[in-house]
Scaffold this motif. Structure first.
Motif, PDB file in Angstrom:
ATOM      1  N   ALA A 160       0.629  -1.267   0.079  1.00  0.00           N
ATOM      2  CA  ALA A 160       0.019  -0.110   0.122  1.00  0.00           C
ATOM      3  C   ALA A 160       0.783   1.326   0.013  1.00  0.00           C
ATOM      4  O   ALA A 160       0.329   2.337  -0.335  1.00  0.00           O
ATOM      5  N   TYR A 161       2.223   1.300   0.419  1.00  0.00           N
ATOM      6  CA  TYR A 161       2.966   2.370   0.577  1.00  0.00           C
ATOM      7  C   TYR A 161       4.037   2.445  -0.532  1.00  0.00           C
ATOM      8  O   TYR A 161       4.895   3.329  -0.467  1.00  0.00           O
ATOM      9  N   ALA A 162       3.847   1.561  -1.598  1.00  0.00           N
ATOM     10  CA  ALA A 162       4.649   1.595  -2.658  1.00  0.00           C
ATOM     11  C   ALA A 162       4.871   2.966  -3.358  1.00  0.00           C
ATOM     12  O   ALA A 162       5.885   3.476  -3.732  1.00  0.00           O
ATOM     13  N   PRO A 163       3.589   3.599  -3.531  1.00  0.00           N
ATOM     14  CA  PRO A 163       3.601   5.053  -4.187  1.00  0.00           C
ATOM     15  C   PRO A 163       4.445   5.857  -3.465  1.00  0.00           C
ATOM     16  O   PRO A 163       5.143   6.816  -4.008  1.00  0.00           O
ATOM     17  N   SER A 197       7.108  19.763  -7.766  1.00  0.00           N
ATOM     18  CA  SER A 197       8.145  19.244  -7.257  1.00  0.00           C
ATOM     19  C   SER A 197       8.365  17.756  -6.665  1.00  0.00           C
ATOM     20  O   SER A 197       7.216  17.414  -5.965  1.00  0.00           O
ATOM     21  N   PRO A 198       9.160  17.222  -6.605  1.00  0.00           N
ATOM     22  CA  PRO A 198       9.487  15.963  -6.401  1.00  0.00           C
ATOM     23  C   PRO A 198       9.077  15.467  -4.795  1.00  0.00           C
ATOM     24  O   PRO A 198       8.354  14.892  -4.459  1.00  0.00           O
ATOM     25  N   LEU A 199       9.674  16.530  -3.801  1.00  0.00           N
ATOM     26  CA  LEU A 199       9.521  16.620  -2.651  1.00  0.00           C
ATOM     27  C   LEU A 199       7.896  16.501  -2.495  1.00  0.00           C
ATOM     28  O   LEU A 199       7.463  16.019  -1.369  1.00  0.00           O
ATOM     29  N   ASP A 200       7.196  17.820  -2.870  1.00  0.00           N
ATOM     30  CA  ASP A 200       5.806  18.086  -2.528  1.00  0.00           C
ATOM     31  C   ASP A 200       5.099  16.959  -2.857  1.00  0.00           C
ATOM     32  O   ASP A 200       4.056  16.407  -2.049  1.00  0.00           O
ATOM     33  N   ARG A 201       5.292  16.186  -3.968  1.00  0.00           N
ATOM     34  CA  ARG A 201       4.555  14.803  -4.403  1.00  0.00           C
ATOM     35  C   ARG A 201       4.753  13.858  -3.360  1.00  0.00           C
ATOM     36  O   ARG A 201       4.042  13.262  -3.130  1.00  0.00           O
ATOM     37  N   ALA A 202       6.017  13.663  -2.938  1.00  0.00           N
ATOM     38  CA  ALA A 202       6.361  12.683  -1.870  1.00  0.00           C
ATOM     39  C   ALA A 202       5.558  12.894  -0.594  1.00  0.00           C
ATOM     40  O   ALA A 202       5.064  12.038   0.176  1.00  0.00           O
ATOM     41  N   LEU A 203       5.557  14.136  -0.244  1.00  0.00           N
ATOM     42  CA  LEU A 203       5.071  14.345   1.120  1.00  0.00           C
ATOM     43  C   LEU A 203       3.475  14.015   1.079  1.00  0.00           C
ATOM     44  O   LEU A 203       2.950  13.780   2.101  1.00  0.00           O
ATOM     45  N   PHE A 204       2.901  14.151  -0.178  1.00  0.00           N
ATOM     46  CA  PHE A 204       1.454  13.800  -0.165  1.00  0.00           C
ATOM     47  C   PHE A 204       1.064  12.474  -0.761  1.00  0.00           C
ATOM     48  O   PHE A 204       0.075  12.222  -0.635  1.00  0.00           O
ATOM     49  N   GLN A 205       2.076  11.828  -0.791  1.00  0.00           N
ATOM     50  CA  GLN A 205       1.971  10.408  -1.282  1.00  0.00           C
ATOM     51  C   GLN A 205       2.211   9.596   0.046  1.00  0.00           C
ATOM     52  O   GLN A 205       2.019   8.210  -0.010  1.00  0.00           O
ATOM     53  N   CYS A 206       2.863  10.272   0.863  1.00  0.00           N
ATOM     54  CA  CYS A 206       3.198   9.593   2.204  1.00  0.00           C
ATOM     55  C   CYS A 206       2.430   9.581   3.324  1.00  0.00           C
ATOM     56  O   CYS A 206       1.351  10.653   3.294  1.00  0.00           O
ATOM     57  N   ASP A 211      -1.855   8.042   3.280  1.00  0.00           N
ATOM     58  CA  ASP A 211      -2.185   6.849   3.976  1.00  0.00           C
ATOM     59  C   ASP A 211      -3.471   6.494   3.258  1.00  0.00           C
ATOM     60  O   ASP A 211      -4.474   7.293   3.218  1.00  0.00           O
ATOM     61  N   PRO A 212      -3.565   5.112   2.788  1.00  0.00           N
ATOM     62  CA  PRO A 212      -4.983   4.826   2.219  1.00  0.00           C
ATOM     63  C   PRO A 212      -6.051   4.881   3.042  1.00  0.00           C
ATOM     64  O   PRO A 212      -7.203   4.998   2.710  1.00  0.00           O
ATOM     65  N   ALA A 213      -5.868   4.823   4.240  1.00  0.00           N
ATOM     66  CA  ALA A 213      -6.856   5.068   5.421  1.00  0.00           C
ATOM     67  C   ALA A 213      -7.175   6.418   5.997  1.00  0.00           C
ATOM     68  O   ALA A 213      -8.246   7.023   5.759  1.00  0.00           O
ATOM     69  N   ILE A 214      -6.086   7.098   6.213  1.00  0.00           N
ATOM     70  CA  ILE A 214      -6.255   8.350   6.843  1.00  0.00           C
ATOM     71  C   ILE A 214      -6.330   9.460   5.891  1.00  0.00           C
ATOM     72  O   ILE A 214      -7.069  10.558   6.123  1.00  0.00           O
ATOM     73  N   GLY A 215      -5.554   9.461   4.790  1.00  0.00           N
ATOM     74  CA  GLY A 215      -5.581  10.511   3.949  1.00  0.00           C
ATOM     75  C   GLY A 215      -6.981  10.773   3.321  1.00  0.00           C
ATOM     76  O   GLY A 215      -7.270  11.793   3.322  1.00  0.00           O
ATOM     77  N   PRO A 216      -7.838   9.868   2.905  1.00  0.00           N
ATOM     78  CA  PRO A 216      -9.267  10.265   2.613  1.00  0.00           C
ATOM     79  C   PRO A 216      -9.981  11.022   3.467  1.00  0.00           C
ATOM     80  O   PRO A 216     -10.962  11.890   3.466  1.00  0.00           O
ATOM     81  N   GLN A 217      -9.994  10.690   4.941  1.00  0.00           N
ATOM     82  CA  GLN A 217     -10.452  11.320   5.867  1.00  0.00           C
ATOM     83  C   GLN A 217      -9.852  12.964   6.053  1.00  0.00           C
ATOM     84  O   GLN A 217     -10.947  13.881   6.153  1.00  0.00           O
ATOM     85  N   PRO A 241      -2.913  22.796   3.325  1.00  0.00           N
ATOM     86  CA  PRO A 241      -1.565  22.548   2.525  1.00  0.00           C
ATOM     87  C   PRO A 241      -1.988  23.225   1.090  1.00  0.00           C
ATOM     88  O   PRO A 241      -2.711  22.945   0.422  1.00  0.00           O
ATOM     89  N   LEU A 242      -0.794  23.878   0.553  1.00  0.00           N
ATOM     90  CA  LEU A 242      -0.878  24.377  -0.505  1.00  0.00           C
ATOM     91  C   LEU A 242      -1.241  23.211  -1.648  1.00  0.00           C
ATOM     92  O   LEU A 242      -2.001  23.407  -2.644  1.00  0.00           O
ATOM     93  N   ARG A 243      -0.698  21.893  -1.606  1.00  0.00           N
ATOM     94  CA  ARG A 243      -1.048  21.089  -2.760  1.00  0.00           C
ATOM     95  C   ARG A 243      -2.462  20.491  -2.570  1.00  0.00           C
ATOM     96  O   ARG A 243      -3.016  20.535  -3.764  1.00  0.00           O
TER      97      ARG A 243
END
Length: 271
Positions: A160-163, A197-206, A211-217, A241-243
């Motif tokens: 689930a955390y591969a992305p 930016s790669p970092l911004d993408r990572a912060l919101f993929q992690c 998180d598959p359960a917490i992110g949607p909440q 968050p700007l993103r």
């Protein structure tokens, strides 16, 4: 900042940056002035963690922090991404990262390889200070229960955390220069550059937003709060968050598609 007005309601959206260099020089004057004229301020969701949640976290820390027995990072990343991970970590003398869970490994990649730091010059902090000075009500848009947070950390399989790990590897490859470039783009209102930016993408993929359960909440709490603010009389300022605001399909895109007039910096990338 973006301003949206409908009937007697005005919403000011402030795109905050998660993580800034400690020496970033930016001027919060306009932000503080905007805060002083609002009726209410909304801030990001918070986690409600009880004593029993903390005890459970301590009890299961090994489950949260380590890969399941018999599993390697290549098993969920694939050969190509695992090779990139090996390259990024080539000079690491301590081999414990090989047994780290994806959540822990992502933290290490972003901190030690991408140069990520939370920093102490966030827009949200400036807003809170200005609101306290003006005695303006500040409220969180909601909360996530601690037991749900811990359950998600325990139960999610590494796949689930591969992305998240792939995004963290890309941010690590960009290195600390990418961390600084992202902050500089934010300071100069180059919104699309921040989102790309790669970092911004990572912060919101992690974790937590990815998180598959917490992110949607978390996303759901913001959508509900922003919709509600557009029905409240007066001026509401929301620090998000700007993103979340500016990404394709994000809050600004949804408001734009609904026909609202949005006053503020461009947020969409040029074709």
């Amino acid at each position: 900042m973006w301003e949206i007005t409908r009937d007697g309601s005005t919403l000011i959206l402030v795109g905050d940056l998660i993580g800034t260099p400690d020496d970033l020089d930016w001027r919060p004057d306009a932000l503080e002035a905007a805060t002083a004229r609002v009726q209410r301020v909304m801030t990001p969701p918070v986690g409600r963690v009880s004593g029993s949640d903390l005890l459970r976290l301590i009890w299961r820390i090994r489950t949260i922090g380590a890969l399941p027995e018999g599993l390697d990072h290549v098993d969920y990343l694939g050969a190509d991404w695992n090779a990139r991970l090996e390259t990024v970590m080539a000079d690491e003398r301590n081999e414990t990262w090989r047994r780290s869970s994806p959540v822990m490994l992502s933290f290490d990649l972003l901190r030690d390889r991408a140069g990520y730091r939370r920093g102490d010059r966030l827009a949200g902090d400036a807003v809170r200070r200005a609101a306290r000075k003006a005695r303006i009500s500040v409220r969180s848009v909601g909360f996530v229960r601690g037991d749900e947070i811990i359950e998600s950390l325990i139960s999610q399989p590494p796949q689930a955390y591969a992305p998240c790990i792939r995004a963290a590897i890309a941010a690590a490859e960009a290195g600390p220069d990418g961390f600084r470039a992202r902050a500089e783009a934010w300071r100069r209102w180059r919104v699309a550059e921040v989102v790309a930016s790669p970092l911004d993408r990572a912060l919101f993929q992690c974790w937590p937003y990815g998180d598959p359960a917490i992110g949607p909440q978390l996303n759901g709490l913001w959508v509900e709060a922003i919709d509600g603010a557009l029905h409240e009389t007066g001026v509401t300022l929301a620090v998000a968050p700007l993103r979340m605001l500016a990404e394709p399909g994000g809050v600004l895109d949804r408001l734009d598609a609904a026909g609202f007039e949005i006053v503020g910096p461009a947020w969409k990338a040029e074709p």
